[in-house]
Design a protein around this motif. Structure first.
Motif, PDB file in Angstrom:
ATOM      1  N   HIS A 176       0.816  -1.223   0.000  1.00 30.72           N
ATOM      2  CA  HIS A 176       0.000   0.000   0.000  1.00 30.72           C
ATOM      3  C   HIS A 176       0.847   1.270   0.000  1.00 30.72           C
ATOM      4  CE1 HIS A 176      -3.098  -2.914   0.876  1.00 30.72           C
ATOM      5  NE2 HIS A 176      -2.566  -3.191   2.050  1.00 30.72           N
ATOM      6  N   PHE A 177       1.951   1.239  -0.717  1.00 24.88           N
ATOM      7  CA  PHE A 177       2.784   2.441  -0.794  1.00 24.88           C
ATOM      8  C   PHE A 177       1.993   3.535  -1.505  1.00 24.88           C
ATOM      9  CE2 PHE A 177       6.545   4.970  -2.107  1.00 24.88           C
ATOM     10  CZ  PHE A 177       7.151   5.053  -0.871  1.00 24.88           C
ATOM     11  N   PRO A 178       2.062   4.785  -1.021  1.00 19.21           N
ATOM     12  CA  PRO A 178       1.120   5.809  -1.479  1.00 19.21           C
ATOM     13  C   PRO A 178       1.364   6.353  -2.888  1.00 19.21           C
ATOM     14  CG  PRO A 178       2.683   6.750   0.084  1.00 19.21           C
ATOM     15  CD  PRO A 178       2.910   5.268   0.084  1.00 19.21           C
ATOM     16  N   ILE A 179       2.496   6.067  -3.507  1.00 20.59           N
ATOM     17  CA  ILE A 179       2.733   6.631  -4.842  1.00 20.59           C
ATOM     18  C   ILE A 179       3.046   5.526  -5.846  1.00 20.59           C
ATOM     19  CG2 ILE A 179       3.538   8.854  -3.957  1.00 20.59           C
ATOM     20  CD1 ILE A 179       6.376   7.968  -4.556  1.00 20.59           C
ATOM     21  N   ASN A 180       2.865   5.839  -7.113  1.00 14.34           N
ATOM     22  CA  ASN A 180       3.141   4.930  -8.209  1.00 14.34           C
ATOM     23  C   ASN A 180       4.630   4.571  -8.242  1.00 14.34           C
ATOM     24  OD1 ASN A 180       4.071   4.636 -11.188  1.00 14.34           O
ATOM     25  ND2 ASN A 180       1.884   4.176 -11.245  1.00 14.34           N
ATOM     26  N   PRO A 181       4.993   3.300  -8.529  1.00 16.56           N
ATOM     27  CA  PRO A 181       6.419   2.921  -8.535  1.00 16.56           C
ATOM     28  C   PRO A 181       7.254   3.710  -9.533  1.00 16.56           C
ATOM     29  CG  PRO A 181       5.039   1.192  -9.503  1.00 16.56           C
ATOM     30  CD  PRO A 181       4.124   2.158  -8.834  1.00 16.56           C
ATOM     31  N   LEU A 182       6.701   4.041 -10.682  1.00  6.36           N
ATOM     32  CA  LEU A 182       7.467   4.817 -11.651  1.00  6.36           C
ATOM     33  C   LEU A 182       7.639   6.263 -11.200  1.00  6.36           C
ATOM     34  CD1 LEU A 182       6.131   3.439 -15.063  1.00  6.36           C
ATOM     35  CD2 LEU A 182       8.254   2.868 -13.848  1.00  6.36           C
ATOM     36  N   THR A 183       6.661   6.783 -10.467  1.00  2.30           N
ATOM     37  CA  THR A 183       6.817   8.116  -9.882  1.00  2.30           C
ATOM     38  C   THR A 183       7.946   8.104  -8.863  1.00  2.30           C
ATOM     39  OG1 THR A 183       4.464   8.581 -10.176  1.00  2.30           O
ATOM     40  CG2 THR A 183       5.652   9.949  -8.592  1.00  2.30           C
ATOM     41  N   ALA A 184       8.004   7.045  -8.060  1.00  2.00           N
ATOM     42  CA  ALA A 184       9.094   6.894  -7.098  1.00  2.00           C
ATOM     43  C   ALA A 184      10.433   6.817  -7.819  1.00  2.00           C
ATOM     44  CB  ALA A 184       8.882   5.646  -6.250  1.00  2.00           C
ATOM     45  N   ALA A 185      10.473   6.067  -8.923  1.00  2.00           N
ATOM     46  CA  ALA A 185      11.722   5.928  -9.688  1.00  2.00           C
ATOM     47  C   ALA A 185      12.169   7.269 -10.252  1.00  2.00           C
ATOM     48  CB  ALA A 185      11.532   4.916 -10.807  1.00  2.00           C
ATOM     49  N   ARG A 186      11.238   8.043 -10.779  1.00  2.00           N
ATOM     50  CA  ARG A 186      11.604   9.359 -11.335  1.00  2.00           C
ATOM     51  C   ARG A 186      12.174  10.267 -10.250  1.00  2.00           C
ATOM     52  NH1 ARG A 186       6.437   8.426 -13.969  1.00  2.00           N
ATOM     53  NH2 ARG A 186       6.814   7.780 -16.138  1.00  2.00           N
ATOM     54  N   GLY A 187      11.564  10.231  -9.070  1.00  2.00           N
ATOM     55  CA  GLY A 187      12.063  11.055  -7.976  1.00  2.00           C
ATOM     56  C   GLY A 187      13.459  10.654  -7.536  1.00  2.00           C
ATOM     57  N   VAL A 188      13.702   9.345  -7.419  1.00  2.00           N
ATOM     58  CA  VAL A 188      15.033   8.870  -7.016  1.00  2.00           C
ATOM     59  C   VAL A 188      16.050   9.163  -8.113  1.00  2.00           C
ATOM     60  CG1 VAL A 188      16.394   6.829  -6.431  1.00  2.00           C
ATOM     61  CG2 VAL A 188      14.100   7.126  -5.457  1.00  2.00           C
ATOM     62  N   TYR A 189      15.666   8.999  -9.379  1.00  2.00           N
ATOM     63  CA  TYR A 189      16.566   9.346 -10.484  1.00  2.00           C
ATOM     64  C   TYR A 189      17.000  10.810 -10.390  1.00  2.00           C
ATOM     65  CZ  TYR A 189      15.987   5.098 -13.392  1.00  2.00           C
ATOM     66  OH  TYR A 189      16.029   3.816 -13.890  1.00  2.00           O
ATOM     67  N   GLU A 190      16.049  11.689 -10.104  1.00  2.00           N
ATOM     68  CA  GLU A 190      16.356  13.114 -10.003  1.00  2.00           C
ATOM     69  C   GLU A 190      17.392  13.380  -8.911  1.00  2.00           C
ATOM     70  OE1 GLU A 190      15.553  15.792 -11.729  1.00  2.00           O
ATOM     71  OE2 GLU A 190      14.411  14.644 -13.201  1.00  2.00           O
ATOM     72  N   VAL A 191      17.225  12.696  -7.773  1.00  2.00           N
ATOM     73  CA  VAL A 191      18.166  12.891  -6.671  1.00  2.00           C
ATOM     74  C   VAL A 191      19.537  12.324  -7.036  1.00  2.00           C
ATOM     75  CG1 VAL A 191      18.656  12.275  -4.271  1.00  2.00           C
ATOM     76  CG2 VAL A 191      16.343  12.962  -4.928  1.00  2.00           C
ATOM     77  N   LEU A 192      19.553  11.197  -7.729  1.00  2.00           N
ATOM     78  CA  LEU A 192      20.828  10.626  -8.164  1.00  2.00           C
ATOM     79  C   LEU A 192      21.549  11.572  -9.130  1.00  2.00           C
ATOM     80  CD1 LEU A 192      19.784   6.890  -8.710  1.00  2.00           C
ATOM     81  CD2 LEU A 192      21.311   7.770  -6.931  1.00  2.00           C
TER      82      LEU A 192
END
Length: 217
Positions: A176-192
């Motif tokens: 039940h993670f609150p955000i879409n997995p690809l949205t999470a990936a985009r956010g982590v990519y940005e930080v990387l």
């Protein structure tokens, strides 16, 4: 007077005994009650105190992970007294704060979950030698998260489509993670991209299929 032998002196030096244990003369031994602690139990009590964390120093070491703020606080809850360790905890907090802000999450626990899931999916999709190069660029504590549970022989995975990559991230996320997995990936990519050397990170990402690199179908 009976002198203390060398092993006993060495033990006291290592474990900071106040007084070295004094051996009992052979002709003056007492019978030990059944169930009573043995002399060895007292001899090793300082060591057990260190391992179990009953001393102040052991307690401080056991609270190392508490310094990683997962509640959203910008300050560390404790100091280890070791500059290098305090620095890496601060670095991890900076990364979690950046992901928290990038994804507008509720707390640092969710930022940690997103970071861990995306790093694992990315790591498993890269060739092992490339995955190691990426790990070398991460802060010490983030690097530990990155390598957690890695089975190098099973990599790289064969994911070529966004749906497969997203499913991999979902397997790593809590239910039940609150955000879409690809949205999470985009956010982590940005930080990387922000935290690592852009040129080196770009070279590593070039090993991914275009759809997984751009996160676009």
């Amino acid at each position: 007077m009976i002198s203390v032998n060398k092993p006993q002196r060495l033990f006291c030096h290592l474990f900071h005994c106040v007084d070295p244990p004094k051996p009992t003369p052979r002709n003056h031994r007492r019978r030990r009650r059944r169930g009573a602690p043995t002399p060895a139990a007292f001899l090793f009590a300082p060591a057990r105190a260190e391992v179990c964390g009953t001393s102040k120093q052991a307690g401080a070491r056991l609270q190392l992970i508490d310094g990683l703020s997962l509640t959203g606080s910008n300050t560390m809850s404790t100091s280890t007294g070791v500059t290098a360790l305090d620095h890496t905890i601060q670095e991890a907090n900076i990364w979690l704060k950046a992901i928290d802000e990038q994804l507008a999450l509720e707390d640092r626990h969710q930022a940690y979950s997103a970071l861990r899931a995306v790093l694992h999916a990315l790591r498993d999709r890269l060739p092992p030698e490339v995955a190691v190069k990426l790990g070398a660029q991460l802060p010490i504590m983030v690097r530990g998260i990155y390598y957690e549970g890695w089975h190098m022989a099973a990599t790289p995975t064969k994911e070529r489509h966004l749906e497969e990559f997203a499913a991999h991230i979902v397997r790593e996320l809590p239910p039940h993670f609150p955000i879409n997995p690809l949205t999470a990936a985009r956010g982590v990519y940005e930080v990387l991209w922000e935290k690592l050397d852009p040129g080196e990170f770009g070279k590593l990402m070039a090993h991914l299929p275009t759809s997984l690199r751009n996160l676009q179908g």
